[in-house]
Scaffold this active site. Sequence first.
Site, PDB file in Angstrom:
ATOM      1  N   HIS A  29     -81.712 -14.380 -14.488  1.00  0.00           N
ATOM      2  CA  HIS A  29     -82.218 -14.472 -13.103  1.00  0.00           C
ATOM      3  C   HIS A  29     -82.457 -15.953 -12.787  1.00  0.00           C
ATOM      4  CE1 HIS A  29     -84.089 -13.463  -9.396  1.00  0.00           C
ATOM      5  NE2 HIS A  29     -85.264 -13.036  -9.809  1.00  0.00           N
ATOM      6  N   HIS A  62     -72.751 -12.174  -9.647  1.00  0.00           N
ATOM      7  CA  HIS A  62     -73.945 -11.791  -8.859  1.00  0.00           C
ATOM      8  C   HIS A  62     -73.889 -10.292  -8.594  1.00  0.00           C
ATOM      9  CE1 HIS A  62     -77.033 -11.795  -5.775  1.00  0.00           C
ATOM     10  NE2 HIS A  62     -77.381 -12.974  -6.262  1.00  0.00           N
ATOM     11  N   ASP A  93     -77.199 -20.749  -8.741  1.00  0.00           N
ATOM     12  CA  ASP A  93     -77.658 -21.568  -9.875  1.00  0.00           C
ATOM     13  C   ASP A  93     -76.597 -22.512 -10.415  1.00  0.00           C
ATOM     14  OD1 ASP A  93     -79.353 -18.643 -10.598  1.00  0.00           O
ATOM     15  OD2 ASP A  93     -80.352 -20.549 -10.210  1.00  0.00           O
TER      16      ASP A  93
END
Length: 432
Positions: free
Chosen positions: A268, A310, A367
């Site tokens: 995460h 994702h 990210d």
Amino acid sequence: MEINKEFAKLSLPNQEPMTLPVITDTMGGRSIDIRSLRKDTGFITYDPGFVNTGSCTSSICYIDGEQGVLRYRGYDIEDLVEHCDFVEVAYLLVKGELPNVKERKRYADLLNNESLLHYDMQTFFRQYPAEAHPMSILAAMSVSLSAFYPEMDDIDPEAQIDFAVTRLISKIRTITAFTYRHMKGEDFVNPSYKYSYCENFLNMMFKSPVIEYVIDPLHVKALNQLLILHADHEQNCSTTAVRLIGSAEANLYASVSAGICALWGPKHGGANQAVIEMLHQAHIEKQSVKEMVEMAKDKRNPYLLMGFGHRVYKTFDPRAKIAKSLCKAVITRNGHSDPLLDMAMELEEVALSDDYFKERNLYPNVDFYTGLIFRTLGIPTNMFTCMFAIGRLPGWIAHWLEWKKDPYQKIGRPRQVYDGPQGRTVKTISER
Ligand code: SDX
């Protein structure tokens, strides 16, 4: 949102078929209302990871994973990043509307007034080892705020909300900066009324008595945009944790602390740190991006391309696109370069041309590039997820409050599919 305009028919073994209402949301998304399923049929549903399950109705954030759309309260993320700063977006998420000049000034004053940390809390930092992971300190300090500010335990959303929200949003920034100073063994730098939210953070992190620290406007702009990119993302893992803890009517600090712990996971929010570690490892081992891609495809190898894939986006994460151009602007200023940025862009190109990634719709997520920008701002790798938490906090608070006002909500308590032993009789220990 509409309900009872359409219906789904569910045929069940040895029972009459069940008619279930269909809910159509404001963007045309459809869901089957199964709230009476167990009561009427004795059946439950099975959905590990809640891949197909809606836990609530919400008006805060909209994602279209197929089209790569992200909106906060109806505004496209691209628009918000271009025209707003983080304080405006925090206001928008919590209150539902963008602030005007007067409202923005009042929020800024509240954030400033609440930016100091209780003196006795400051002594906590000195008890942590310098090598403690900053997320462990942030989670502990967040829930400890309820010990130092108990009046916030029973937040009346109408009467206290601005005060409660700005206190938490302001102090989480101070706690993060103090954590960094503790890691370096340096004195804390207190926030100042002279600076904006992001200027204050950079000053508290990097001001030094031995060198002149000048706050870089490009870094302030980049930090505002990064925090906006992280500010909310509908029912992700950490937001679901905040909602779940809040559903037990635990206080906001405890709920946010649970969100910080969930965000810490490398699958995460911890992925931004894992991306830099992956790129750095490959760089020092002189691994080619082709080798990295092949390792990620090898099912016998637990290696994943961190920053890729994702649950919701099956095309480019719009935040990754924004972060990529911001990354280039911040890193290549004045002709500078970063071998890890070059490697990241090559890795993106090679992965996105590979069938394994194309077939699974694995694209760069938020990210993949953000860690490279945090690193350029001088933030240590093990604090990247703290930066994610500072950004995500307004979103967590908005969802916590939305749950409190939701007339259909109750304490979160999923069911299970039991596959343990059937009834057994206990033998005395001498018989076992
Ligand atoms: C965030 O939910 C949110 O909104 C989160 C977030 C937010 O803003 O809150 O967007 C922030 O958490 C972004 C994600 C950061 N994590 C990573 O970058 C870690 C690497 N990514 C993977 O762990 C994974 O892609 C997830 C966790 C992000 C998504 O996992 P899913 O949806 O459960 O998908 P999956 O694990 O079932 O993968 C489907 C397939 C599998 O292969 P097959 O079984 O079909 O053969 O894709 C493969 C996976 O092995 N796969 C990858 C991969 N991600 C998925 N293979 C290689 N590298 C990867 N990164």
